[in-house]
Write an enzyme that holds these catalytic residues in place. Structure first.
Site, PDB file in Angstrom:
ATOM      1  N   CYS A 126      -1.546  -0.537  -5.503  1.00  0.00           N
ATOM      2  CA  CYS A 126      -2.974  -0.812  -5.627  1.00  0.00           C
ATOM      3  C   CYS A 126      -3.697  -0.769  -4.289  1.00  0.00           C
ATOM      4  O   CYS A 126      -4.916  -0.606  -4.251  1.00  0.00           O
ATOM      5  CB  CYS A 126      -3.168  -2.150  -6.315  1.00  0.00           C
ATOM      6  SG  CYS A 126      -2.627  -2.095  -8.027  1.00  0.00           S
ATOM      7  N   ASN A 172      -2.812   5.956  -8.514  1.00  0.00           N
ATOM      8  CA  ASN A 172      -1.778   4.962  -8.783  1.00  0.00           C
ATOM      9  C   ASN A 172      -2.145   4.157 -10.018  1.00  0.00           C
ATOM     10  O   ASN A 172      -3.107   3.422  -9.991  1.00  0.00           O
ATOM     11  CB  ASN A 172      -1.656   4.000  -7.602  1.00  0.00           C
ATOM     12  CG  ASN A 172      -0.828   2.774  -7.939  1.00  0.00           C
ATOM     13  OD1 ASN A 172       0.364   2.880  -8.189  1.00  0.00           O
ATOM     14  ND2 ASN A 172      -1.458   1.608  -7.973  1.00  0.00           N
ATOM     15  N   GLU A 173      -1.439   4.346 -11.078  1.00  0.00           N
ATOM     16  CA  GLU A 173      -1.578   3.598 -12.337  1.00  0.00           C
ATOM     17  C   GLU A 173      -3.032   3.297 -12.731  1.00  0.00           C
ATOM     18  O   GLU A 173      -3.351   2.205 -13.174  1.00  0.00           O
ATOM     19  CB  GLU A 173      -0.718   2.323 -12.350  1.00  0.00           C
ATOM     20  CG  GLU A 173      -1.054   1.253 -11.362  1.00  0.00           C
ATOM     21  CD  GLU A 173      -0.283  -0.043 -11.588  1.00  0.00           C
ATOM     22  OE1 GLU A 173       0.929  -0.014 -11.837  1.00  0.00           O
ATOM     23  OE2 GLU A 173      -0.901  -1.109 -11.495  1.00  0.00           O
ATOM     24  N   GLU A 204       4.492  -0.989   0.334  1.00  0.00           N
ATOM     25  CA  GLU A 204       3.078  -1.345   0.205  1.00  0.00           C
ATOM     26  C   GLU A 204       2.856  -2.625   0.984  1.00  0.00           C
ATOM     27  O   GLU A 204       3.731  -3.500   1.005  1.00  0.00           O
ATOM     28  CB  GLU A 204       2.737  -1.569  -1.278  1.00  0.00           C
ATOM     29  CG  GLU A 204       1.315  -2.059  -1.479  1.00  0.00           C
ATOM     30  CD  GLU A 204       0.897  -2.121  -2.947  1.00  0.00           C
ATOM     31  OE1 GLU A 204       1.761  -2.392  -3.793  1.00  0.00           O
ATOM     32  OE2 GLU A 204      -0.295  -1.900  -3.219  1.00  0.00           O
TER      33      GLU A 204
END
Ligand code: AHR
Length: 847
Positions: free
Chosen positions: A451, A573-574, A251
C-alpha cells in the site's frame, strides 16, 4: 418518464398455483457496524413468514468512503431488470452527493462497483426504474426534493432533473433480527439455491478457517499412531517451473525501513515529520517529533524561511541566550553503540546570529560515549561531517546538541550512521538485516509496497523520482502506514540492494488510483495520466538506459554507469477493480507494451483470492494478455491445509502466470509460530507442484521492529541490535536454498483407512536442480506423530536432510541442518516438521 414501462421491484402477493413457485426476497441494510455491514437478504416462501440466511451475511458492501464517515452502505435498492439482471444502488453517506451501483445475475456474485456524482446536495433513498433507453435513478436531496437522473449504460448519467411524482417502493418488514426497511422482490428457486449454496460454502469455509487449529490436535488425533506412507517418484516425467519462485517483498511498514533496514540512527533528521494534512487525519504529527530541548536559556523553533531545498522545507533554529541547554534526539527507540566502533555524523548548519558553535555528544543517561565540536560561522547552509568513536557499549544512547555560545543557529539533516553498514556504504543499510535477507537466497525483491506504493491519498502516493539524489533534496512523506518515511532508502539504494542480494528488482508503482483501504479509491484525473505513464518510462530508463540517456545519465552520476537490468515492473497493488482503475491501468500497460515489450508487466487481482476484485482483475488479465498477475491472501493455517489443490484447479487456458505477492498464515492471535510456518511450508510444497503456473511468491510483510509492529505476523522481527527470524523465515530459507527448476512427477500415498484429517496433513514435492543435478525432496508433516516415508524412485547419491520442527505454539523452531541420511528411500518425518532431503548427484553413493 413512462412509469407504466417500469417493472415493479416489489412483489405481488401470490395466490393459488403460483404460491410455492417463486421465492420472495427482501433486500435491506441494517445499521450493523455503523451502517457499514452491507446488503442483507431475507427470504420467504409465502411473503409472510421471513427467514434469515444463517446469522446474517452481507453480499455487497461499500468500498467508497464519503469523506470522514467511513464506507457506509445505506438504503440499498435492488431492482431486477427485464433481462433478469439485478441492479443495486445505495447511498454512501447522508451528505454524499453520489450514489453507488453494482449488478448481479444471482444476488451472490456482484460486478465491480462504480460511484456516480450527481449535481445535487445529497442522494438519499435512491430508486431504480427501467426506461425505454435504459434506467433512471430517482432520489431525494438533502432538502427532501425528488430528482431523476438517467443512464443507458451505467457509466454516464444525465444531470439530475426534478421529479414530480417520486414514489419510494421500499417497505418496512418485521424480520427475525428486527424491523427494517428494504425492497421486496420475487425470483425463481435458482436464485434462492445460489444464495443458500453461498451461505453453506461460507459457513463451512469460516468453520474450517477459524476453528481449525493445531491446539485441537490432541483431541482430533488422540487415536492416531505413527504410520508409513509411500512417495513414488517418476524422474522421467518432469515439468519446467523456472527458478524465480522464492522472492521477498519489502515495504516500509512496522518501521522496516526508517528505524530498521535503513541504517540512519537519527529519527526525523530533517524536521519534516509532519503533514499539512487537508483531511486532519493525523493531528498528532509534529515537526519536532523525536526531538526535545532539555535545560534553560535556549529556544527551539521550526522555521521555513531559508530551507536547504524546496523539498526539505523545515529546519530547526536554536536561539541561545545562556548556553547550557541541549537539543536531544531519541533515535528510533534509542541508539545502539558498540565500543570502539565508528559513527559518521553529519549535519547542515547555518549561523544566523553569532558564531555557530556546537557540541555534539552521544550519551546514555548522563554517560558521555562520544563527543566533538562543530564550528560554522557562515550565514549559508554548509554540510559538516565528523566521525565519532564510541568509548563503550550502549543500548539506548541519544544524540545531544549543545549551543556553546549565545546566538542563533539553524540546523537540518542531522544524521548519524554506523560506519559498519552493509559493505560500509555511505547512506547504507543495516548489515545484519541485509545478511539475513541474503541468506534467503531471494530471486527477486518487490519494492516499495504494498500500500505504500499507491498511498491512501493521492498526496502520499509514492513517486520514485522523489527518492533519488542528495538526501536533503528528497521528498519525504507520511507513508501509508502512518509514519514519516525519510526516503533515505530510495530507488537507487533499492537497485543496489538487489545487486547485493543477486536478485531481480520488481518495482511496483501506483497506477493512478489510491488504496481502497481505509478511505476508498481516489483517482488521478485522466488528463494527468500521461505524467503517470511517463514515471514508468523514466524509471525503466533510469534502470536500464545507457549512461548517456537522460535518466541513465542520472544513474551514472549517482555512481552506477552500468544498467541495473530491470526485467519486471509491477503496475498497481491490490486496487479495487473499478472502471477508473481499468482505464488507467490499460493506459500504462499499453504504453509499456509498446515502448518496452521486453519488460514483464505484473498486474493485480485485488486484495483477496475471491470476490469481485479477484474475478474482475483476472478478467482484465485474460482480456489483455497480462504476463503475470499478483494475488494476495492472508488466511488461517486451516486454509492452507484445506486448499492444497487451490492452484491445481486453476485453468491453464491463458498465458497469464501468477505471482503470489503477499501471503501468510494468520492465526487468530497473529503470532508467527511453528504452526503458521508449517502451514506455509505445506502451501509452498503445493505451489512448487504448480510451478508451471505460479512463478513467483513472496511472504508478507517481511520485517517488523519489535514494539513497532502495526501488522503481525511478519517474517523477520528485529530490535536495534538483534535479528529475530521466525520459524516461517526458516521455511522460506529452506525453499530459497533448495529450489530446482524441474518439477519431477511424484505421488504421496498414505495407508488406506487413514482418517482424512490425517491424510491431508502430509505433503511432499520433488524438484531437480539442473545446475547441480541434485534431486530435492520436501515433506511437510503437520501431525503430532512420526510419519515414515518409503521413497520409491529416489536418485542415487549421498543424501543429507534438514529438519525444522517444534510444538505448534513455539516461536522458535528446532533446526537440524544437513545431517547425512544413509538411505534416502527411507525417511522419517518427525511430528510437526518440515524436512528437506537433498540427494547429491555426482557424490558417490555409500549405499
Ligand atoms: O503486507 C501488508 C499490506 O497488506 C500491504 O501493504 C498491502 O498490499 C496488503 O494489504
Amino acid at each position: 418518464m413512462n412509469r407504466r414501462n417500469a417493472p415493479r421491484a416489489s412483489a405481488k402477493k401470490m395466490t393459488g398455483k403460483d404460491f410455492q413457485k417463486k421465492m420472495h426476497f427482501f433486500a435491506y441494510a441494517t445499521d450493523k457496524t455503523d451502517n457499514r455491514f452491507g446488503l442483507q437478504i431475507a427470504w420467504s416462501r409465502d411473503g409472510f413468514s421471513w427467514n434469515l440466511f444463517g446469522d446474517g451475511f452481507a453480499w455487497l458492501s461499500s468500498p467508497f468512503d464519503a469523506g470522514d464517515t467511513g464506507r457506509k452502505f445505506i438504503n440499498p435498492f435492488v431492482f431486477r431488470a427485464g433481462d433478469g439482471v439485478f441492479h443495486c444502488v445505495y447511498q454512501t453517506g447522508c451528505k454524499d452527493s453520489r450514489f453507488a451501483h453494482a449488478s448481479s445475475k444471482d444476488l451472490v456474485h456482484w460486478s465491480r462497483q462504480n460511484i456516480f456524482r450527481t449535481n445535487r446536495s445529497a442522494v438519499r433513498n435512491p430508486v431504480v426504474e427501467q426506461t425505454l433507453n435504459g434506467f433512471a435513478v430517482l432520489f431525494r436531496d438533502a432538502e427532501g426534493k425528488a430528482w431523476r437522473t438517467e443512464t443507458s449504460d451505467w457509466k454516464r448519467f444525465s444531470d439530475a432533473t426534478p421529479e414530480a411524482d417520486f414514489v419510494d417502493p421500499r417497505t418496512t418488514l418485521a424480520l427475525p433480527n428486527g424491523t427494517w426497511t428494504g425492497v421486496e422482490l420475487e425470483a425463481e428457486q435458482a436464485v434462492f439455491d445460489a444464495l443458500r449454496e453461498d451461505v453453506a460454502f461460507r459457513e463451512l469455509y469460516e468453520q474450517r478457517m477459524h476453528q481449525e487449529s493445531m491446539s485441537e490436535d490432541p483431541i482430533r488425533f488422540r487415536d492416531l499412531r505413527p504410520f508409513s506412507a509411500t512417495l513414488r517418484i517418476d524422474a522421467s516425467k518432469s515439468k519446467d517451473i523456472g527458478d524465480m519462485l522464492l522472492g521477498i517483498f519489502y515495504e516500509d511498514i512496522n518501521q522496516a525501513g526508517d528505524g530498521g533496514l535503513y541504517a540512519e540512527l537519527i529519527q526525523n533528521r530533517d524536521f519534516e515529520q509532519g503533514w499539512d494534512d487537508p483531511t486532519g487525519k493525523r493531528p498528532e504529527w509534529s515537526r519536532k517529533h523525536a526531538w526535545r530541548l532539555e535545560g534553560e536559556g535556549t529556544a527551539f523553533d521550526i522555521e521555513t524561511a531559508t530551507p536547504i531545498h524546496a523539498n526539505n522545507e523545515h529546519y530547526a533554529v536554536l536561539t541561545t541566550e545562556t548556553p547550557g541547554a541541549k537539543l536531544v534526539n531519541e533515535g528510533f527507540g534509542g541508539i545502539v553503540l558498540r565500543k570502539g566502533e565508528l559513527y559518521d555524523f553529519s549535519l547542515f548548519v547555518r549561523a544566523v546570529e553569532g558564531p555557530g558553535a556546537l557540541k555534539i555528544r552521544l550519551a546514555e543517561q548522563g554517560r558521555v560515549l562520544a563527543e566533538t565540536e562543530v564550528r560554522q560561522d557562515k550565514p549559508e547552509w554548509i554540510r559538516t561531517k565528523l566521525t565519532l568513536t564510541a568509548s563503550d557499549d550502549a543500548e539506548r544512547a541519544e544524540l545531544e546538541i549543545l549551543s556553546l555560545e549565545p546566538g542563533k543557529v539553524a540546523l537540518d539533516m542531522i544524521s548519524l550512521f554506523p560506519r559498519k553498514t552493509y559493505k560500509e556504504r555511505e547512506n547504507g543499510l543495516r548489515a545484519d538485516l541485509v545478511r539475513t535477507l541474503k541468506a534467503l537466497k531471494p530471486r527477486f525483491m518487490r519494492f516499495p509496497g504494498g500500500c505504500v506504493a499507491h498511498g491512501d491519498y493521492l498526496e502520499n502516493t509514492y513517486h520514485w523520482k522523489n527518492t533519488i539524489g542528495p538526501l536533503e533534496a528528497r521528498k519525504q512523506m507520511p507513508n501509508r502506514w502512518g509514519y514519516h518515511q525519510s526516503m533515505g532508502l530510495g530507488y537507487y539504494e533499492y537497485f543496489l540492494l538487489c545487486e547485493d542480494l543477486e536478485c531481480e528488482p520488481l518495482p511496483v508503482m501506483h497506477c493512478g488510483v489510491t488504496c481502497q483501504f481505509p478511505f476508498g479509491q481516489d483517482a488521478v484525473p485522466m488528463d494527468e495520466m500521461p505524467e503517470v505513464v511517463q514515471e514508468y518510462l523514466d524509471l525503466i530508463e533510469f534502470a536500464n538506459g545507457p549512461a548517456d540517456s537522460g535518466w541513465g545519465a542520472v544513474r551514472a552520476q549517482l555512481g552506477h554507469p552500468e544498467p541495473f537490468r530491470l526485467k519486471y515492473v509491477g503496475v498497481g497493488n491490490e486496487e479495487q477493480i473499478t472502471d477508473a482503475f481499468e482505464e488507467r491501468f490499460r493506459m500504462i500497460f499499453d504504453a509499456l507494451k509498446e515502448k518496452h515489450p521486453e519488460i514483464v508487466v505484473v498486474g493485480t487481482a485485488g486484495p483477496f483470492i475471491r470476490g469481485t476484485d479477484y474475478v474482475e482483475g483476472w478478467d482484465i488479465a485474460r482480456r489483455i494478455g497480462l504476463p503475470i498477475i499478483d494475488e494476495h491472501y492472508y488466511v488461517r493455517p486451516g486454509w492452507f491445509i484445506h486448499h492444497q489443490d487451490f492452484y491445481d484447479k486453476y485453468p491453464r487456458d491463458c498465458g497469464t502466470k501468477i505471482y503470489a505477492g503477499e501471503y501468510a498464515a494468520h492465526r487468530p492471535d497473529r503470532r508467527a509460530v511453528v504452526e503458521t510456518a508449517l502451514a506455509e511450508a505445506m502451501h509452498l510444497i503445493n505451489v512448487e507442484r504448480n510451478g508451471d503456473l505460479v512463478k513467483m511468491t513472496s511472504y508478507a510483510p517481511l520485517f517488523a521492529k519489535v514494539g513497532y509492529a502495526q501488522w503481525n505476523p511478519d517474517l523477520i522481527y528485529f530490535t536495534n541490535s538483534e535479528v529475530l527470524p521466525t520459524p516461517g523465515y526458516e521455511v522460506q530459507k529452506l525453499f530459497g536454498c533448495n529450489s530446482g527448476s524441474e518439477y519431477l512427477a511424484n505421488a504421496l500415498q498414505t495407508p488406506s483407512g487413514l482418517d482424512d484429517a490425517a491424510r491431508i496433513r502430509v505433503a511432499a514435492s520433488v524438484v531437480r536442480d539442473p545446475k547441480s543435478g541434485d534431486m530435492i525432496l520436501k515433506f511437510a508433516n503437520l501431525l503430532p506423530v512420526t510419519v515414515s516415508v518409503n521413497v520409491e524412485g529416489a536418485a542415487d547419491g549421498d543424501a543429507v536432510r534438514t529438519i525444522l520442527s517444534g510444538s505448534p505454539d513455539d516461536e522458535k523452531a528446532a533446526l537440524v541442518e544437513e545431517i547425512p541420511l544413509p538411505d534416502p528411500s527411507e525417511c522419517a518425518l518427525p511430528p510437526y516438521s518440515f524436512t528437506v532431503v537433498r540427494i547429491r548427484k555426482g557424490a558417490e553413493s555409500k549405499r
